[in-house]
Scaffold this active site. Structure first.
Site, short mmCIF file in Angstrom:
data_model
loop_
_atom_site.label_atom_id
_atom_site.label_comp_id
_atom_site.label_asym_id
_atom_site.label_seq_id
_atom_site.Cartn_x
_atom_site.Cartn_y
_atom_site.Cartn_z
N GLY A 170 0.83 -1.21 0.00
CA GLY A 170 0.00 0.00 0.00
C GLY A 170 0.87 1.26 0.00
O GLY A 170 2.09 1.19 -0.19
N GLY B 290 3.08 1.65 3.62
CA GLY B 290 3.91 0.44 3.76
C GLY B 290 4.99 0.38 2.70
O GLY B 290 6.15 0.07 3.00
N LEU C 257 -2.98 -7.85 -1.40
CA LEU C 257 -3.18 -7.16 -2.68
C LEU C 257 -4.67 -6.93 -2.94
O LEU C 257 -5.25 -7.44 -3.90
CB LEU C 257 -2.53 -7.91 -3.85
CG LEU C 257 -1.00 -7.99 -3.82
CD1 LEU C 257 -0.46 -8.69 -5.08
CD2 LEU C 257 -0.35 -6.61 -3.69
N THR D 83 -8.56 1.16 4.57
CA THR D 83 -8.16 2.47 5.08
C THR D 83 -9.02 3.67 4.65
O THR D 83 -8.77 4.77 5.11
CB THR D 83 -6.72 2.79 4.62
OG1 THR D 83 -6.69 2.79 3.19
CG2 THR D 83 -5.72 1.78 5.16
N THR E 296 -3.91 5.30 14.05
CA THR E 296 -4.14 6.55 13.32
C THR E 296 -4.70 7.63 14.26
O THR E 296 -5.34 7.29 15.27
CB THR E 296 -5.14 6.33 12.15
OG1 THR E 296 -5.68 7.57 11.74
CG2 THR E 296 -6.31 5.45 12.57
N ASP E 297 -4.51 8.89 13.90
CA ASP E 297 -5.09 9.95 14.73
C ASP E 297 -6.62 9.98 14.61
O ASP E 297 -7.30 10.65 15.38
CB ASP E 297 -4.48 11.33 14.41
CG ASP E 297 -4.85 11.87 13.03
OD1 ASP E 297 -5.41 11.12 12.21
OD2 ASP E 297 -4.54 13.06 12.76
N GLU E 298 -7.16 9.23 13.62
CA GLU E 298 -8.62 9.17 13.47
C GLU E 298 -9.29 8.55 14.70
O GLU E 298 -10.48 8.75 14.92
CB GLU E 298 -8.99 8.33 12.24
CG GLU E 298 -8.49 8.90 10.93
CD GLU E 298 -9.58 9.51 10.07
OE1 GLU E 298 -10.76 9.44 10.45
OE2 GLU E 298 -9.23 10.07 9.02
N TYR F 42 -14.29 3.06 9.89
CA TYR F 42 -12.84 2.91 9.74
C TYR F 42 -12.14 3.25 11.05
O TYR F 42 -11.37 2.46 11.60
CB TYR F 42 -12.31 3.81 8.61
CG TYR F 42 -10.80 4.03 8.67
CD1 TYR F 42 -9.92 2.96 8.50
CD2 TYR F 42 -10.26 5.30 8.91
CE1 TYR F 42 -8.54 3.15 8.58
CE2 TYR F 42 -8.89 5.50 8.97
CZ TYR F 42 -8.02 4.43 8.81
OH TYR F 42 -6.66 4.62 8.89
N LYS G 222 -10.06 0.83 13.66
CA LYS G 222 -8.66 1.09 14.03
C LYS G 222 -8.53 1.27 15.55
O LYS G 222 -7.55 0.84 16.15
CB LYS G 222 -8.13 2.34 13.30
CG LYS G 222 -7.99 2.19 11.80
CD LYS G 222 -6.96 1.16 11.37
CE LYS G 222 -5.54 1.57 11.68
NZ LYS G 222 -4.57 0.58 11.12
N1 LIG Z 1 -2.94 7.19 4.90
C1 LIG Z 1 -2.86 7.89 6.02
O1 LIG Z 1 -2.85 9.11 5.99
C2 LIG Z 1 -2.75 7.18 7.35
C3 LIG Z 1 -2.58 7.94 8.52
C4 LIG Z 1 -2.41 7.28 9.74
C5 LIG Z 1 -2.42 5.89 9.79
N2 LIG Z 1 -2.62 5.17 8.64
C6 LIG Z 1 -2.57 3.70 8.74
O2 LIG Z 1 -1.43 3.29 8.02
C7 LIG Z 1 -1.65 2.01 7.44
C8 LIG Z 1 -1.36 2.06 5.96
O3 LIG Z 1 -2.20 3.03 5.35
P1 LIG Z 1 -2.13 3.32 3.77
O4 LIG Z 1 -2.65 4.67 3.56
O5 LIG Z 1 -0.80 2.94 3.28
O6 LIG Z 1 -3.21 2.25 3.26
P2 LIG Z 1 -3.44 1.62 1.81
O7 LIG Z 1 -4.91 1.44 1.70
O8 LIG Z 1 -2.71 2.38 0.78
O9 LIG Z 1 -2.73 0.18 1.92
C9 LIG Z 1 -3.25 -0.86 2.70
C10 LIG Z 1 -2.50 -2.14 2.30
O10 LIG Z 1 -2.99 -3.21 3.13
C11 LIG Z 1 -3.23 -4.34 2.30
N3 LIG Z 1 -4.28 -5.15 2.94
C12 LIG Z 1 -5.58 -4.82 3.13
N4 LIG Z 1 -6.24 -5.83 3.73
C13 LIG Z 1 -5.33 -6.80 3.96
C14 LIG Z 1 -5.39 -8.09 4.56
N5 LIG Z 1 -6.54 -8.56 5.06
N6 LIG Z 1 -4.26 -8.84 4.63
C15 LIG Z 1 -3.08 -8.36 4.11
N7 LIG Z 1 -2.98 -7.16 3.52
C16 LIG Z 1 -4.08 -6.38 3.44
C17 LIG Z 1 -3.66 -3.76 0.97
O11 LIG Z 1 -3.51 -4.70 -0.09
C18 LIG Z 1 -2.73 -2.56 0.86
O12 LIG Z 1 -1.51 -2.93 0.26
C19 LIG Z 1 -3.07 1.63 7.79
O13 LIG Z 1 -3.07 0.80 8.90
C20 LIG Z 1 -3.74 2.96 8.12
O14 LIG Z 1 -4.80 2.81 9.01
C21 LIG Z 1 -2.79 5.78 7.43
#
Ligand SMILES: NC(=O)c1ccc[n+]([C@@H]2O[C@H](COP(=O)([O-])OP(=O)(O)OC[C@H]3O[C@@H](n4cnc5c(N)ncnc54)[C@H](O)[C@@H]3O)[C@@H](O)[C@H]2O)c1
Length: 339
Positions: A12, A15, A37, A85, A125-127, A149, A153
């Site tokens: 993602g 990550g 994926l 997410t 997350t801050d959410e 969501y 979380k």
């Molecule tokens: N994007 C933000 O601004 C933000 C802020 C704070 C925290 N987060 C947290 O950071 C993390 C990553 O966020 P992101 O924006 O990169 O998300 P994203 O949606 O871009 O990526 C999520 C990834 O998780 C994988 N995934 C989903 N379900 C799965 C499962 N059951 N098993 C294995 N893999 C799975 C997806 O294939 C994807 O590659 C999340 O936990 C999110 O809550 C995100």
């Protein structure tokens, strides 16, 4: 310092940026990426890592105990990015959020116990705080999540904590603010607005457009996680991560349009989404004083670089936007009343 890291959800946005950062920074860390994926997971995000002998990709679901245990075997740290997410999608389909974000985290925590993995970092997350109101949310502020969501979380966040208290599991929890940067699936605010603007499509802004978020470049987030990963004695602790750069959605739209030299008339105000949080803002004194972390990317420069990245990497997002995304976009925005 860990030698073999299990990253979940590494295909993602955050990550994949983290995996590339770690592989580049350390010559002696192996990274295993377990990712289902889903629509948001994208192997294109990790093209640079594919041939690295220290990188292994495993396609699999974090809810699948067998594959999780097999993949985690021999790892000395798990970082759980895997999640559903997108807040908007959680409103129309909460089930997959509860399954992956809560149950999936439970499976990973069980594997941590069973295999005695020395460290587990839960990417929260801050959410989880809900609306910050007039104050900055601190690590001990109440959790008042406002979307399925955020609630999923928050469930995972507290479940991870309970594994520390109950079983002594080596859990650390981070709560970061809104990330921007390359490789973000173009349903999220910044990547959606930039790619829409590049195509001269409207930028749909919910409600008044005055809802504010704290914005952080994804590499500043990666640097913070690197510090959390390497620091000793953080078991049971929570760390907020954020920059203090707060910006409303409308201001973000203006900034992007200005950067691309596009007209403000591309902004379209649409009816608000249910439960829309007015303000997320975090107090980050703890990570700054305990770990010495601070953001390094200047917001304006980071945003300009991000806009440029999407402008120069149409191949990356045009593929996405021509597929399932089209139907999603129609479903999400077609029925909304213009304001
Ligand atoms: N994007 C933000 O601004 C933000 C802020 C704070 C925290 N987060 C947290 O950071 C993390 C990553 O966020 P992101 O924006 O990169 O998300 P994203 O949606 O871009 O990526 C999520 C990834 O998780 C994988 N995934 C989903 N379900 C799965 C499962 N059951 N098993 C294995 N893999 C799975 C997806 O294939 C994807 O590659 C999340 O936990 C999110 O809550 C995100």
């Amino acid at each position: 310092m860990p030698k073999r890291l299990l990253v979940t959800g590494g295909a993602g946005f955050i990550g994949s940026n983290f995996v590339k950062y770690i592989l580049e920074k350390y010559g002696d860390i192996e990274v295993v990426n377990l990712d289902k994926l889903t629509y948001a997971g994208n192997p294109d995000n990790l093209k640079e890592a594919e041939d690295n002998p220290r990188y292994t990709f495993v396609k699999g679901d974090i809810c699948d105990r067998e594959i999780v245990e097999k993949t985690a075997e021999g790892c000395d740290c798990i970082i759980n990015f895997a999640a559903e997410t997108h807040v908007d999608r959680s409103i129309s389909d909460p089930a997959s959020f509860i399954m992956t974000d809560v149950y999936g985290t439970y499976v990973l925590l069980e594997a941590t116990r069973a295999l005695e993995i020395p460290k587990f970092i839960q990417i929260s997350t801050d959410e989880v705080y809900g609306d910050a109101g007039e104050e900055l949310s601190r690590e001990d502020s109440p959790l008042m999540p406002q979307s399925p969501y955020a609630a999923s979380k928050a469930g995972a966040d507290r479940l991870a904590y309970s594994y520390y208290v109950t079983y002594g599991a080596p859990v650390v929890i981070t709560r970061c603010s809104n990330n921007y940067g390359p490789n973000q699936y173009p349903e999220k605010l910044v990547s959606l607005f930039v790619t829409n603007a590049l195509d001269d499509q409207v930028l749909p802004v919910y409600g008044t457009g005055k809802n504010t978020r704290d914005w952080i470049h994804v590499l500043d987030h990666a640097r913070a996680l690197d510090m959390v990963m390497n620091a000793e004695g953080l078991e049971g602790e929570v760390f907020n991560i954020g920059t203090g750069t707060e910006l409303g959605v409308l201001e973000m739209a203006d900034l992007i349009l200005e950067a691309l030299g596009k007209p403000k008339s591309l902004v379209e105000m649409v009816e608000d989404r249910p439960g829309h949080v007015r303000r997320h803002a975090v107090n980050t004194e703890k990570i700054r004083s305990r770990l010495g972390w601070k953001p390094e990317v200047d917001f304006k420069q980071g945003m300009l670089n991000t806009v440029e990245w999407y402008a120069h990497n149409r191949w990356w997002w045009e593929k996405i936007k021509s597929g399932e995304f089209k139907e999603y976009y129609r479903r999400m925005y077609a029925g909304l009343q213009k304001q």
